[in-house]
Design an enzyme around this catalytic site. Structure first.
Site, PDB file in Angstrom:
ATOM      1  N   ASP A   1      -9.863 -78.437 -53.387  1.00 36.29           N
ATOM      2  CA  ASP A   1     -10.442 -79.005 -52.179  1.00 36.29           C
ATOM      3  C   ASP A   1     -11.872 -78.467 -52.080  1.00 36.29           C
ATOM      4  O   ASP A   1     -12.114 -77.264 -52.205  1.00 36.29           O
ATOM      5  CB  ASP A   1      -9.628 -78.576 -50.954  1.00 36.29           C
ATOM      6  CG  ASP A   1     -10.020 -79.344 -49.706  1.00 36.29           C
ATOM      7  OD1 ASP A   1     -11.191 -79.276 -49.302  1.00 36.29           O
ATOM      8  OD2 ASP A   1      -9.146 -80.004 -49.115  1.00 36.29           O
TER       9      ASP A   1
ATOM     10  N   HIS B   1      -5.209 -82.739 -45.786  1.00 30.88           N
ATOM     11  CA  HIS B   1      -5.818 -82.287 -47.039  1.00 30.88           C
ATOM     12  C   HIS B   1      -4.811 -82.100 -48.177  1.00 30.88           C
ATOM     13  O   HIS B   1      -5.027 -82.616 -49.283  1.00 30.88           O
ATOM     14  CB  HIS B   1      -6.619 -81.003 -46.799  1.00 30.88           C
ATOM     15  CG  HIS B   1      -7.914 -81.230 -46.098  1.00 30.88           C
ATOM     16  ND1 HIS B   1      -9.137 -80.999 -46.678  1.00 30.88           N
ATOM     17  CD2 HIS B   1      -8.183 -81.680 -44.843  1.00 30.88           C
ATOM     18  CE1 HIS B   1     -10.100 -81.295 -45.829  1.00 30.88           C
ATOM     19  NE2 HIS B   1      -9.546 -81.704 -44.702  1.00 30.88           N
TER      20      HIS B   1
END
Length: 467
Positions: free
Chosen positions: A120, A24
């Site tokens: 995110d 990520h």
């Protein structure tokens, strides 16, 4: 090191929240680097844990990207108990408070209030923060449209699945194939990501994804690491439900074309070994840095490789080699049929003409890298979105196969390898389809391609003065 020169004084401040696990953070930083290049007068404060930031910024700096550390939530002296997602749960317990505090620190440090949040998508609560601050909220989804859709429609999936149970008892049949996920013509219930219908639905991770699915429609923009030609039906549906749903990938192709990263030395001579092999003759095997097949499956793969005499390049951590059959490494090295390494330059390997199939866990980055290189896949999914990615690979896109029974056996591995590496029948159609998708992926990232045009829209959202 990259450019460290002092740029012009910032006209705008964008806060970036990274989910500090797996792939990520680097994916989000890749996006931020593109935004920072496109908007040099915007400063980006990048929030992640100290460990994550050290990894990301050890050999990289940019005048308008500034890293800020937030707590990982691990108490001093804490002893890990080996629980599932233990580190993630500890971080999630403190994430919102830490990020709120971090924004105030960065605003004081930079001298400009935050005018946009780029986060995110896992951080569903950042939508509330953006609303309070009256600024745009950009929720970046690091994976594909299929998994985003599964989480966006979780309540629909649960409701429809409950209707299947009316008049019966128990839980939904995992092998049931349904057509009620918008944008996906058919899906097997067991291939939905864990936490949607099966697994621990009350875990912090499952709860986070459920809340994300419920709130993401409020986001100002939802960029994803994919290209719209891969999933036209899903793109059409999600574009009707979400604001500025933007396919802006594949990142691996954009990085190689527009901003090549420093090349990592091929320290284990993978490419030179491939140079000595015939075109499309090699099976490349890698399950990423997290997934590890159990010992008996490693044995099955090894035995199938020896039995078929198929050439292979296998990237696997050194600790797992102890599970190989006795003499396997010595025999395959001696006859030149195989090469086992602890790390391989995956994109370069997949792009090499000698590689004919990728044996993979079906993680999204690996899927995109395989598509970008035009290489068919044999998938053995483990968790997360890997089951759903595998369904799409086999049943929707037709560019690979799932290993028979979902795990490696000698027979199943042999059949899959021989089938995909064959040049006749269905394997030929698989190769043709993955080549067609490769062409579409490369076109998407060209100057006038769909992903590049979508990125321009994203830059406008991030840099505009008002909502």
């Amino acid at each position: 090191m990259e450019d460290t020169t002092t740029g012009p004084p910032p006209e705008r401040h964008v806060a970036v929240f990274a989910f500090p696990f797996a792939s990520h953070p680097p994916l989000l930083l890749t996006l931020v680097r593109r935004l920072a290049s496109a908007a040099p007068t915007v400063v980006f404060s990048f929030f992640s844990t100290a460990k994550s930031n050290r990894s990301l910024f050890s050999d990289f700096s940019c005048h308008n990207i500034r890293p800020y550390d937030v707590s990982d939530g691990i108490p001093e002296g804490y002893v890990f108990q080996g629980k599932l997602q233990e580190d993630i749960n500890l971080f999630l317990a403190v994430a919102e408070e830490e990020l709120r505090k971090g924004v105030k620190v960065a605003e004081a440090d930079i001298g400009v209030n935050v005018g946009c949040l780029v986060v995110d998508a896992f951080f569903w609560f950042s939508g509330d923060m953006a609303e309070e601050m009256k600024i745009p909220w950009v929720a970046f989804w690091t994976a594909g449209a299929c998994s985003l859709s599964a989480h966006f429609y979780t309540d629909v999936i649960r409701s429809k699945s409950s209707q299947l149970l009316e008049g019966s008892s128990g839980v939904p049949d995992e092998d049931e194939i349904v057509d009620f996920v918008p944008g996906i013509s058919a899906i097997r219930l067991s291939d939905l990501p864990s936490g949607v219908l099966f697994g621990n639905l009350e875990s912090p991770f499952s709860t986070m994804l459920h809340k994300m699915g419920r709130t993401i429609a409020k986001a100002t923009a939802v960029p994803i690491n994919s290209f719209q030609e891969l999933d036209p039906d899903l793109t059409k549906n999600l574009s009707s439900e979400l604001n500025n749903f933007l396919n802006i990938g594949p990142f691996n192709l954009i990085t190689s074309k527009q901003n090549p990263p420093p090349s990592k030395v091929d320290e284990f001579s993978c490419i030179s070994w491939l140079e000595a092999q015939e075109p499309r003759s090699v099976a490349y095997i890698s399950f990423g840095t997290v997934c590890r097949p159990p010992p008996h499956e490693l044995v099955a793969i090894a035995e199938a490789l020896e039995e078929t005499k198929i050439l292979f390049l296998w990237s696997i951590n050194n600790d797992s080699k102890k599970h190989f059959p006795e003499g396997f490494l010595e025999r395959t090295t001696a006859d030149g049929s195989g090469k086992v390494v602890p790390w391989a330059p995956q994109v370069q390997v997949l792009e090499h003409v000698a590689v004919g199939v990728f044996v993979t866990h079906g993680g999204w980055n690996s899927v995109l890298e395989s598509v970008g290189a035009g290489i068919p896949m044999i998938c053995r999914p483990f968790f997360g979105d890997q089951q759903l990615n595998t369904w799409m690979i086999e049943k929707v896109w037709g560019i690979g196969v799932r290993i028979e029974g979902g795990s490696f056996t000698k027979r199943g591995t042999r059949c899959a390898l021989e089938r995909v590496l064959s040049l006749d029948g269905s394997p030929k159609r698989i190769k043709e389809r993955v080549e067609a998708l490769k062409e579409l992926a490369h076109k998407a990232v060209e100057p006038n391609g769909s992903s590049n045009q979508n990125f321009k829209t994203l830059v406008d959202v991030v840099t505009r003065a008002t909502l």
